[in-house]
Design a protein around this motif. Structure first.
Motif, short mmCIF file in Angstrom:
data_model
loop_
_atom_site.label_atom_id
_atom_site.label_comp_id
_atom_site.label_asym_id
_atom_site.label_seq_id
_atom_site.Cartn_x
_atom_site.Cartn_y
_atom_site.Cartn_z
N CYS A 1 0.84 -1.21 0.00
CA CYS A 1 0.00 0.00 0.00
C CYS A 1 0.87 1.26 0.00
CB CYS A 1 -0.95 0.01 1.20
SG CYS A 1 -1.94 1.51 1.20
N HIS A 2 0.70 2.08 -1.03
CA HIS A 2 1.56 3.25 -1.21
C HIS A 2 1.43 4.25 -0.06
CE1 HIS A 2 -1.45 6.35 -2.30
NE2 HIS A 2 -2.19 5.27 -2.46
N PRO B 1 -4.76 -1.97 4.96
CA PRO B 1 -5.85 -2.82 4.47
C PRO B 1 -6.14 -4.05 5.32
CG PRO B 1 -3.97 -2.79 2.94
CD PRO B 1 -3.74 -1.70 3.92
N CYS C 1 -6.85 6.03 2.10
CA CYS C 1 -6.90 5.05 1.00
C CYS C 1 -7.61 5.68 -0.19
CB CYS C 1 -7.65 3.80 1.46
SG CYS C 1 -8.23 2.79 0.08
N ASN C 2 -6.92 5.68 -1.34
CA ASN C 2 -7.58 6.21 -2.54
C ASN C 2 -7.87 5.09 -3.54
OD1 ASN C 2 -4.90 5.89 -3.04
ND2 ASN C 2 -4.63 7.77 -4.19
N ILE C 3 -8.17 3.90 -2.99
CA ILE C 3 -8.74 2.79 -3.77
C ILE C 3 -7.84 2.37 -4.93
CG2 ILE C 3 -10.94 1.92 -4.71
CD1 ILE C 3 -12.03 3.40 -2.55
N THR C 4 -6.56 2.29 -4.72
CA THR C 4 -5.68 1.85 -5.81
C THR C 4 -5.82 0.35 -6.07
OG1 THR C 4 -3.89 1.47 -4.28
CG2 THR C 4 -3.94 3.63 -5.36
N LYS C 5 -6.33 -0.38 -5.10
CA LYS C 5 -6.59 -1.83 -5.20
C LYS C 5 -5.32 -2.69 -5.27
CE LYS C 5 -11.22 -1.56 -7.07
NZ LYS C 5 -12.26 -2.24 -7.79
N CYS D 1 -3.61 -3.66 -2.84
CA CYS D 1 -3.71 -4.64 -1.75
C CYS D 1 -4.47 -5.88 -2.21
CB CYS D 1 -4.39 -4.02 -0.53
SG CYS D 1 -5.94 -3.16 -0.88
N THR E 1 -10.54 -4.39 -1.26
CA THR E 1 -11.04 -3.06 -1.61
C THR E 1 -12.55 -3.07 -1.84
OG1 THR E 1 -8.96 -2.98 -2.86
CG2 THR E 1 -10.34 -1.03 -2.92
N ILE F 1 -13.13 -2.19 2.09
CA ILE F 1 -12.79 -0.76 2.19
C ILE F 1 -13.91 0.12 1.61
CG2 ILE F 1 -11.18 1.03 1.44
CD1 ILE F 1 -8.95 -1.07 1.59
FE1 F3S Z 1 -3.82 1.05 -0.08
FE2 F3S Z 1 -5.49 -0.88 -0.79
FE3 F3S Z 1 -6.35 1.55 -0.47
S1 F3S Z 1 -3.41 -0.60 -1.49
S2 F3S Z 1 -4.65 2.83 -1.11
S3 F3S Z 1 -5.52 0.29 1.10
S4 F3S Z 1 -7.04 0.11 -1.98
#
Ligand code: F3S
Ligand code: SF4
Ligand code: FES
Length: 248
Positions: A153-154, A169, A202-206, A208, A219, A223
Protein backbone atom coordinates in the motif's frame (compact mmCIF):
# COMPACT_ATOMS: atom_id res chain seq x y z
CA UNK A 1 17.80 -29.50 -13.20
CA UNK A 2 19.29 -26.20 -14.37
CA UNK A 3 21.45 -23.41 -13.00
CA UNK A 4 19.59 -20.15 -12.44
CA UNK A 5 20.66 -16.63 -11.50
CA UNK A 6 19.46 -15.30 -8.14
CA UNK A 7 20.04 -11.86 -6.67
CA UNK A 8 19.33 -11.53 -2.96
CA UNK A 9 19.46 -8.55 -0.64
CA UNK A 10 21.98 -9.19 2.12
CA UNK A 11 22.45 -6.85 5.03
CA UNK A 12 21.16 -5.61 8.36
CA UNK A 13 20.09 -2.42 10.12
CA UNK A 14 23.38 -0.77 9.14
CA UNK A 15 22.77 -1.27 5.40
CA UNK A 16 23.34 -3.90 2.73
CA UNK A 17 23.43 -4.75 -0.95
CA UNK A 18 22.17 -7.16 -3.59
CA UNK A 19 24.38 -10.26 -3.90
CA UNK A 20 24.41 -12.57 -6.93
CA UNK A 21 24.23 -16.36 -6.72
CA UNK A 22 24.08 -19.16 -9.24
CA UNK A 23 21.99 -21.98 -7.93
CA UNK A 24 20.52 -25.28 -9.02
CA UNK A 25 16.76 -25.35 -9.61
CA UNK A 26 14.69 -28.50 -10.14
CA UNK A 27 11.35 -28.92 -11.84
CA UNK A 28 8.36 -28.01 -9.69
CA UNK A 29 10.33 -25.99 -7.15
CA UNK A 30 9.24 -22.73 -5.55
CA UNK A 31 11.41 -19.75 -4.61
CA UNK A 32 11.58 -20.89 -0.97
CA UNK A 33 13.10 -24.23 -2.10
CA UNK A 34 15.86 -22.31 -3.83
CA UNK A 35 16.49 -20.12 -0.78
CA UNK A 36 16.80 -23.30 1.31
CA UNK A 37 19.26 -24.74 -1.22
CA UNK A 38 21.33 -21.56 -1.01
CA UNK A 39 21.36 -21.90 2.79
CA UNK A 40 22.38 -25.56 2.53
CA UNK A 41 25.09 -25.18 -0.09
CA UNK A 42 26.45 -21.64 -0.33
CA UNK A 43 25.41 -19.24 2.39
CA UNK A 44 24.23 -20.86 5.64
CA UNK A 45 23.82 -17.48 7.35
CA UNK A 46 21.17 -16.20 4.89
CA UNK A 47 18.26 -15.10 7.10
CA UNK A 48 14.75 -15.89 5.88
CA UNK A 49 11.49 -16.32 7.77
CA UNK A 50 9.21 -19.26 6.94
CA UNK A 51 7.17 -21.89 8.70
CA UNK A 52 4.52 -23.95 6.87
CA UNK A 53 5.71 -24.02 3.23
CA UNK A 54 2.03 -24.35 2.35
CA UNK A 55 0.83 -20.77 1.94
CA UNK A 56 -0.93 -20.79 5.28
CA UNK A 57 1.32 -19.25 7.97
CA UNK A 58 2.05 -15.95 6.20
CA UNK A 59 5.71 -15.96 7.34
CA UNK A 60 7.65 -16.17 4.07
CA UNK A 61 6.53 -12.82 2.63
CA UNK A 62 9.24 -11.17 0.55
CA UNK A 63 9.42 -9.11 -2.63
CA UNK A 64 10.29 -11.10 -5.75
CA UNK A 65 11.28 -9.08 -8.82
CA UNK A 66 9.70 -6.10 -7.04
CA UNK A 67 6.34 -7.72 -6.31
CA UNK A 68 5.27 -8.70 -2.78
CA UNK A 69 4.73 -12.47 -2.75
CA UNK A 70 4.87 -15.60 -0.60
CA UNK A 71 8.20 -17.33 -1.37
CA UNK A 72 6.63 -20.74 -0.73
CA UNK A 73 3.85 -20.19 -3.26
CA UNK A 74 5.89 -18.64 -6.05
CA UNK A 75 6.81 -21.33 -8.56
CA UNK A 76 10.11 -20.99 -10.36
CA UNK A 77 8.20 -21.72 -13.58
CA UNK A 78 6.68 -18.21 -13.19
CA UNK A 79 9.99 -16.82 -14.50
CA UNK A 80 11.80 -17.19 -17.82
CA UNK A 81 14.83 -19.55 -17.77
CA UNK A 82 17.26 -16.70 -18.41
CA UNK A 83 15.56 -14.24 -16.02
CA UNK A 84 17.42 -13.23 -12.85
CA UNK A 85 15.18 -13.73 -9.83
CA UNK A 86 15.66 -10.87 -7.37
CA UNK A 87 14.50 -11.43 -3.80
CA UNK A 88 14.36 -8.49 -1.40
CA UNK A 89 12.80 -7.92 2.03
CA UNK A 90 9.38 -6.25 2.46
CA UNK A 91 10.12 -2.61 1.71
CA UNK A 92 7.60 -1.04 4.06
CA UNK A 93 8.99 -2.49 7.29
CA UNK A 94 12.38 -2.04 9.01
CA UNK A 95 15.08 -4.58 8.20
CA UNK A 96 16.26 -7.03 10.83
CA UNK A 97 18.60 -9.04 8.61
CA UNK A 98 18.66 -10.17 4.95
CA UNK A 99 15.07 -11.15 4.04
CA UNK A 100 13.67 -10.74 7.55
CA UNK A 101 11.84 -7.55 8.48
CA UNK A 102 10.33 -6.25 11.69
CA UNK A 103 6.56 -6.39 11.11
CA UNK A 104 5.60 -5.16 14.58
CA UNK A 105 3.83 -2.13 13.03
CA UNK A 106 1.04 -4.55 12.10
CA UNK A 107 0.73 -5.91 15.64
CA UNK A 108 0.59 -2.39 17.02
CA UNK A 109 -2.24 -1.56 14.61
CA UNK A 110 -4.03 -4.81 15.51
CA UNK A 111 -3.89 -3.87 19.20
CA UNK A 112 -5.34 -0.46 18.38
CA UNK A 113 -8.38 -2.10 16.73
CA UNK A 114 -10.98 -2.66 19.48
CA UNK A 115 -11.65 -6.36 20.04
CA UNK A 116 -14.96 -8.14 19.39
CA UNK A 117 -17.43 -6.76 21.95
CA UNK A 118 -20.51 -8.95 22.47
CA UNK A 119 -23.55 -7.60 24.36
CA UNK A 120 -22.68 -7.55 28.09
CA UNK A 121 -25.89 -9.37 29.05
CA UNK A 122 -24.81 -12.48 27.13
CA UNK A 123 -22.44 -14.99 28.71
CA UNK A 124 -19.99 -16.94 26.53
CA UNK A 125 -21.95 -19.93 25.24
CA UNK A 126 -25.09 -17.87 24.83
CA UNK A 127 -23.94 -16.20 21.62
CA UNK A 128 -26.22 -17.10 18.72
CA UNK A 129 -26.06 -15.95 15.12
CA UNK A 130 -27.61 -16.91 11.80
CA UNK A 131 -25.61 -18.95 9.29
CA UNK A 132 -26.01 -16.12 6.78
CA UNK A 133 -24.16 -13.79 9.15
CA UNK A 134 -21.40 -16.36 9.66
CA UNK A 135 -20.95 -16.64 5.91
CA UNK A 136 -21.01 -12.91 5.20
CA UNK A 137 -17.67 -12.24 6.84
CA UNK A 138 -16.12 -15.66 6.11
CA UNK A 139 -14.00 -14.17 3.31
CA UNK A 140 -12.18 -11.87 5.73
CA UNK A 141 -11.37 -14.67 8.14
CA UNK A 142 -9.27 -16.37 5.45
CA UNK A 143 -6.54 -13.77 6.14
CA UNK A 144 -3.19 -15.46 6.94
CA UNK A 145 -1.57 -12.22 8.15
CA UNK A 146 1.17 -12.28 5.55
CA UNK A 147 1.06 -8.45 5.45
CA UNK A 148 1.65 -8.38 1.68
CA UNK A 149 -1.29 -5.98 1.42
CA UNK A 150 0.28 -3.77 4.06
CA UNK A 151 3.69 -3.64 2.37
CA UNK A 152 2.29 -2.85 -1.08
CA UNK A 153 0.00 0.00 0.00
CA UNK A 154 1.56 3.25 -1.21
CA UNK A 155 0.10 5.19 1.74
CA UNK A 156 2.81 3.75 3.99
CA UNK A 157 5.18 2.15 1.45
CA UNK A 158 6.56 5.52 0.45
CA UNK A 159 5.47 7.54 3.47
CA UNK A 160 6.84 6.49 6.81
CA UNK A 161 5.14 9.56 8.29
CA UNK A 162 1.67 8.09 7.56
CA UNK A 163 2.21 4.99 9.66
CA UNK A 164 0.94 6.55 12.84
CA UNK A 165 -2.43 7.56 11.36
CA UNK A 166 -2.98 4.65 8.95
CA UNK A 167 -3.75 1.09 9.99
CA UNK A 168 -3.69 -0.44 6.50
CA UNK A 169 -5.85 -2.82 4.47
CA UNK A 170 -5.38 -5.83 6.73
CA UNK A 171 -6.89 -3.87 9.62
CA UNK A 172 -9.68 -2.51 7.42
CA UNK A 173 -10.87 -6.05 6.68
CA UNK A 174 -10.83 -6.76 10.41
CA UNK A 175 -12.97 -3.66 11.00
CA UNK A 176 -15.34 -4.66 8.18
CA UNK A 177 -15.61 -8.20 9.56
CA UNK A 178 -16.58 -6.90 13.00
CA UNK A 179 -18.89 -4.30 11.46
CA UNK A 180 -20.87 -7.17 9.87
CA UNK A 181 -20.94 -9.16 13.10
CA UNK A 182 -24.49 -9.10 14.53
CA UNK A 183 -23.23 -9.47 18.11
CA UNK A 184 -20.54 -6.80 17.99
CA UNK A 185 -22.43 -3.81 19.28
CA UNK A 186 -20.19 -1.66 21.41
CA UNK A 187 -17.96 -0.02 18.82
CA UNK A 188 -18.96 1.95 15.74
CA UNK A 189 -16.53 0.32 13.33
CA UNK A 190 -17.11 2.75 10.44
CA UNK A 191 -16.43 5.78 12.64
CA UNK A 192 -13.44 3.99 14.12
CA UNK A 193 -12.08 3.25 10.63
CA UNK A 194 -12.52 6.88 9.71
CA UNK A 195 -11.19 8.57 12.85
CA UNK A 196 -8.67 6.15 14.32
CA UNK A 197 -7.62 3.89 11.43
CA UNK A 198 -7.19 6.49 8.69
CA UNK A 199 -9.34 4.80 6.03
CA UNK A 200 -9.65 8.23 4.37
CA UNK A 201 -5.99 7.98 3.27
CA UNK A 202 -6.90 5.05 1.00
CA UNK A 203 -7.58 6.21 -2.54
CA UNK A 204 -8.74 2.79 -3.77
CA UNK A 205 -5.68 1.85 -5.81
CA UNK A 206 -6.59 -1.83 -5.20
CA UNK A 207 -2.90 -2.90 -5.04
CA UNK A 208 -3.71 -4.64 -1.75
CA UNK A 209 -6.37 -6.80 -3.42
CA UNK A 210 -4.00 -7.67 -6.26
CA UNK A 211 -1.31 -9.14 -3.99
CA UNK A 212 -3.53 -10.97 -1.48
CA UNK A 213 -2.65 -14.69 -1.67
CA UNK A 214 -6.07 -15.57 -0.23
CA UNK A 215 -7.82 -13.59 -2.98
CA UNK A 216 -9.74 -11.54 -0.46
CA UNK A 217 -11.52 -8.68 -2.23
CA UNK A 218 -10.12 -6.21 0.27
CA UNK A 219 -11.04 -3.06 -1.61
CA UNK A 220 -14.43 -3.97 -3.06
CA UNK A 221 -15.83 -5.93 -0.13
CA UNK A 222 -14.28 -4.19 2.89
CA UNK A 223 -12.79 -0.76 2.19
CA UNK A 224 -15.37 0.67 -0.23
CA UNK A 225 -18.44 -0.38 1.85
CA UNK A 226 -16.83 1.06 4.99
CA UNK A 227 -16.02 4.32 3.22
CA UNK A 228 -19.58 4.50 1.86
CA UNK A 229 -21.03 4.06 5.32
CA UNK A 230 -18.94 6.93 6.66
CA UNK A 231 -19.99 9.19 3.75
CA UNK A 232 -23.67 8.15 4.07
CA UNK A 233 -23.66 9.12 7.72
CA UNK A 234 -22.01 12.47 7.08
CA UNK A 235 -24.18 13.51 4.17
CA UNK A 236 -27.50 11.82 4.91
CA UNK A 237 -29.82 14.82 5.60
CA UNK A 238 -31.74 12.89 8.27
CA UNK A 239 -28.56 11.92 10.11
CA UNK A 240 -27.32 15.53 9.76
CA UNK A 241 -30.60 16.88 11.19
CA UNK A 242 -30.54 14.33 14.01
CA UNK A 243 -27.02 15.39 14.96
CA UNK A 244 -27.97 19.08 14.94
CA UNK A 245 -30.94 18.42 17.23
CA UNK A 246 -28.93 16.23 19.59
CA UNK A 247 -26.18 18.84 19.85
CA UNK A 248 -28.64 21.49 21.11
FE1 F3S B 1 -3.82 1.05 -0.08
FE2 F3S B 1 -5.49 -0.88 -0.79
FE3 F3S B 1 -6.35 1.55 -0.47
S1 F3S B 1 -3.41 -0.60 -1.49
S2 F3S B 1 -4.65 2.83 -1.11
S3 F3S B 1 -5.52 0.29 1.10
S4 F3S B 1 -7.04 0.11 -1.98
FE1 SF4 C 1 -2.20 -11.24 3.55
FE2 SF4 C 1 -4.54 -10.94 2.27
FE3 SF4 C 1 -4.46 -10.98 4.94
FE4 SF4 C 1 -3.48 -8.89 3.61
S1 SF4 C 1 -5.61 -9.54 3.68
S2 SF4 C 1 -2.52 -9.90 5.36
S3 SF4 C 1 -2.61 -9.87 1.81
S4 SF4 C 1 -3.94 -12.65 3.56
FE1 FES D 1 3.99 -20.39 5.45
FE2 FES D 1 5.01 -19.50 3.15
S1 FES D 1 6.03 -20.63 4.68
S2 FES D 1 3.06 -19.10 3.99
Amino acid sequence: MSKREFRIWRGDTEGGELTDYQVEVNEGEVVLDVIHRLQATQTPDLACRWNCKAGKCGSCSVEINGKPRLACMTRMSTFEEEETVTVTPLRTFPIIRDLVTNVSYNYTKARETPAFAPPPELAPGEYRMQQVDVERSQEFRKCIECFLCQTVCHVIRDHEENKEAFSGPRMFIRAAELDMHPLDDRTDRAEQASHQQGIGYCNITKCCTEVCPEHIKITDNAIIPMKERVVDRRYDPLVWLGRKILRR
